[in-house]
Design an enzyme around this catalytic site. Structure first.
Site, PDB file in Angstrom:
ATOM      1  N   CYS A   1      25.425  36.479  65.640  1.00  0.00           N
ATOM      2  CA  CYS A   1      26.512  35.633  65.413  1.00  0.00           C
ATOM      3  C   CYS A   1      27.727  35.596  66.350  1.00  0.00           C
ATOM      4  O   CYS A   1      27.519  36.101  67.574  1.00  0.00           O
ATOM      5  CB  CYS A   1      27.157  35.613  64.086  1.00  0.00           C
TER       6      CYS A   1
ATOM      7  N   ASP B   1      32.157  39.547  57.003  1.00  0.00           N
ATOM      8  CA  ASP B   1      33.055  38.717  56.480  1.00  0.00           C
ATOM      9  C   ASP B   1      33.800  39.527  55.243  1.00  0.00           C
ATOM     10  O   ASP B   1      35.022  39.158  54.951  1.00  0.00           O
ATOM     11  CB  ASP B   1      32.319  37.585  55.938  1.00  0.00           C
TER      12      ASP B   1
ATOM     13  N   ARG C   1      36.578  29.961  63.540  1.00  0.00           N
ATOM     14  CA  ARG C   1      35.414  30.763  62.943  1.00  0.00           C
ATOM     15  C   ARG C   1      35.642  32.207  63.000  1.00  0.00           C
ATOM     16  O   ARG C   1      36.590  32.727  63.767  1.00  0.00           O
ATOM     17  CB  ARG C   1      34.038  30.599  63.457  1.00  0.00           C
ATOM     18  N   GLY C   2      34.998  33.187  62.226  1.00  0.00           N
ATOM     19  CA  GLY C   2      35.172  34.480  62.357  1.00  0.00           C
ATOM     20  C   GLY C   2      36.191  34.849  61.187  1.00  0.00           C
ATOM     21  O   GLY C   2      37.222  34.453  61.260  1.00  0.00           O
ATOM     22  N   ALA C   3      35.886  35.962  60.388  1.00  0.00           N
ATOM     23  CA  ALA C   3      36.770  36.137  59.395  1.00  0.00           C
ATOM     24  C   ALA C   3      38.081  36.776  59.752  1.00  0.00           C
ATOM     25  O   ALA C   3      39.024  36.473  59.070  1.00  0.00           O
ATOM     26  CB  ALA C   3      36.101  37.225  58.520  1.00  0.00           C
ATOM     27  N   GLY C   4      38.170  37.192  61.075  1.00  0.00           N
ATOM     28  CA  GLY C   4      39.517  37.839  61.269  1.00  0.00           C
ATOM     29  C   GLY C   4      40.242  36.853  61.726  1.00  0.00           C
ATOM     30  O   GLY C   4      41.515  36.527  61.360  1.00  0.00           O
TER      31      GLY C   4
ATOM     32  N   ARG D   1      37.547  28.689  52.812  1.00  0.00           N
ATOM     33  CA  ARG D   1      36.249  29.571  52.961  1.00  0.00           C
ATOM     34  C   ARG D   1      35.995  30.444  51.937  1.00  0.00           C
ATOM     35  O   ARG D   1      36.815  31.656  51.755  1.00  0.00           O
ATOM     36  CB  ARG D   1      36.480  30.335  54.236  1.00  0.00           C
TER      37      ARG D   1
ATOM     38  N   LYS E   1      38.875  43.253  55.416  1.00  0.00           N
ATOM     39  CA  LYS E   1      37.571  42.708  55.053  1.00  0.00           C
ATOM     40  C   LYS E   1      37.167  43.704  53.642  1.00  0.00           C
ATOM     41  O   LYS E   1      36.104  43.024  53.312  1.00  0.00           O
ATOM     42  CB  LYS E   1      36.460  42.876  56.180  1.00  0.00           C
TER      43      LYS E   1
ATOM     44  N   ASN F   1      27.748  39.292  55.687  1.00  0.00           N
ATOM     45  CA  ASN F   1      28.071  38.658  56.957  1.00  0.00           C
ATOM     46  C   ASN F   1      27.171  37.458  57.139  1.00  0.00           C
ATOM     47  O   ASN F   1      26.380  37.177  56.133  1.00  0.00           O
ATOM     48  CB  ASN F   1      27.705  39.649  57.909  1.00  0.00           C
ATOM     49  N   LYS F   2      27.106  36.853  58.382  1.00  0.00           N
ATOM     50  CA  LYS F   2      26.344  35.873  58.500  1.00  0.00           C
ATOM     51  C   LYS F   2      24.957  35.740  58.159  1.00  0.00           C
ATOM     52  O   LYS F   2      24.336  36.804  58.547  1.00  0.00           O
ATOM     53  CB  LYS F   2      26.398  35.558  60.088  1.00  0.00           C
TER      54      LYS F   2
HETATM   55  C1  RUB Z   1      31.156  34.411  61.658  1.00  0.00           C
HETATM   56  C2  RUB Z   1      30.613  35.546  61.021  1.00  0.00           C
HETATM   57  C3  RUB Z   1      31.222  36.840  61.823  1.00  0.00           C
HETATM   58  C4  RUB Z   1      32.199  37.504  61.018  1.00  0.00           C
HETATM   59  C5  RUB Z   1      33.205  38.647  61.706  1.00  0.00           C
HETATM   60  O1  RUB Z   1      30.867  33.469  60.750  1.00  0.00           O
HETATM   61  O2  RUB Z   1      29.606  35.691  60.193  1.00  0.00           O
HETATM   62  O3  RUB Z   1      30.075  37.750  61.922  1.00  0.00           O
HETATM   63  O4  RUB Z   1      32.898  36.567  60.222  1.00  0.00           O
HETATM   64  O5  RUB Z   1      33.806  37.876  62.605  1.00  0.00           O
HETATM   65  P1  RUB Z   1      31.370  32.017  60.873  1.00  0.00           P
HETATM   66  P2  RUB Z   1      35.132  38.524  63.091  1.00  0.00           P
HETATM   67  O6  RUB Z   1      31.164  31.507  62.202  1.00  0.00           O
HETATM   68  O7  RUB Z   1      30.376  30.950  59.824  1.00  0.00           O
HETATM   69  O8  RUB Z   1      32.908  31.861  60.451  1.00  0.00           O
HETATM   70  O9  RUB Z   1      34.808  39.846  63.665  1.00  0.00           O
HETATM   71  O10 RUB Z   1      35.578  37.646  64.437  1.00  0.00           O
HETATM   72  O11 RUB Z   1      36.163  38.681  62.090  1.00  0.00           O
END
Ligand code: RUB
Length: 295
Positions: free
Chosen positions: A113, A182, A4-7, A47, A218, A192-193
């Site tokens: 999130c 995201d 999870r998380g876009a990064g 995704r 992003k 974003n979320k």
């Molecule tokens: C995670 C989410 C995060 C962004 C940024 O959603 O919305 O705020 O992806 O995360 P999910 P990061 O859990 O559905 O992937 O800063 O880690 O890239």
């Protein structure tokens, strides 16, 4: 949802391409390039909302089609993937260093999130010796806020978990909001979320600065050529258990939302602190204005 998380999603996507190239067993360059295209399409489709995944995967295959041998093509994809993963992690560190300066000793911040970039900023301020209090939203329905509060508590930070609907109740005691991204569109809209846009509105009403912590991968070149961002919808069972509500009740479960740039004070990127209105010019400077229209 295991990654999870876009990064992290972007790094995992690029690494999957690297792994695919390293372990490819065929002996034809043409066949490899065709299979690579298939792998790229499959990974990107997994995704749809996070453009970071597309940008990460495409940077892993950059230039590969011009290789003259199979070995060269495989090595190129593997090296590109490693380079992307390294620069992506470095970007998150740089964002932490830049963003931490926005937090003053004794501040209370709010995050939503689980964003490694936003959490990195908060931890960065704490490492600088500042006392920081954090409100972290639970983030229904997947409850990524639980991951956030664990990470912050493990770092010794004073953190309070709130349900999403409590955001406005606490906003008056918040000094800054930090969220991740995201996707960021060429006109400075944040994707974003789900729930992020409501937090931005509440912050705006209370005159609390709203910061987006986002690596520049992003930024979406697709939006530069007019495409809109697909908002992923997930399973109804995430919202209500089967049998819990009458069958006639429909469930709508969009997992991301969009926040207009006018509610964003600044984007904290590895290129520095930039206003949402500057996304277009930063994209052109980083990637060249021609790139998106060729894709
Ligand atoms: C995670 C989410 C995060 C962004 C940024 O959603 O919305 O705020 O992806 O995360 P999910 P990061 O859990 O559905 O992937 O800063 O880690 O890239």
């Amino acid at each position: 949802m295991r990654i999870r998380g876009a990064g992290r999603i972007a790094r995992a996507g690029a690494s999957a391409i690297g792994e695919f190239a390293r372990t490819y067993e065929g002996d034809s360059l043409e066949r490899f390039l065709r299979d690579l295209d298939g792998a790229v399409a499959t990974i990107i489709a997994s995704r749809p909302t996070a453009v970071s995944l597309r940008n990460g995967v495409l940077s892993a295959v950059k230039g590969v089609s011009s290789a003259s041998t199979l070995e060269e093509a495989k090595a190129m994809a593997a090296e590109n993937a490693e380079r992307f993963a390294r620069s992506s992690s470095k970007a998150v560190e740089t964002i932490a260093a830049i963003g931490a300066k926005r937090i003053k000793d004794g501040d209370t911040v709010l995050t939503h999130c689980n964003s490694s970039a936003a959490v990195g900023v908060i931890k960065g301020a704490s490492r600088q010796g500042k006392s920081v209090k954090v409100y972290a939203t639970e983030t229904r329905p997947w409850r990524q806020g639980i991951v956030t509060v664990r990470e912050l508590a493990d770092a010794g930070i004073d953190v309070t978990l709130i349900v999403d609907s409590a955001v406005r109740s606490v906003m008056r005691s918040v000094d800054e909001v930090f969220v991740g991204a995201d996707t960021i569109t060429s006109d400075g809209v944040l994707i974003n979320k789900v729930g992020t846009s409501q937090i931005a509105l509440a912050a705006n009403e209370a005159r609390v600065p709203f910061y987006v912590c986002a690596e520049t991968y992003k930024f979406s070149p697709l939006t530069l050529s007019g495409d809109t961002v697909v908002i992923e919808e997930r399973d109804a069972a995430e919202v209500a258990k089967p049998g819990e509500i009458p069958d006639s009740v429909k469930i709508f479960n969009p997992v991301f939302d969009s926040t207009p740039g006018r509610y964003i004070d600044a984007l904290i990127t590895e290129e520095g602190l930039i206003p949402p209105g500057a996304v277009y010019s930063v994209m052109c400077r980083l990637w060249g204005v021609q790139t998106p229209f060729k894709e």
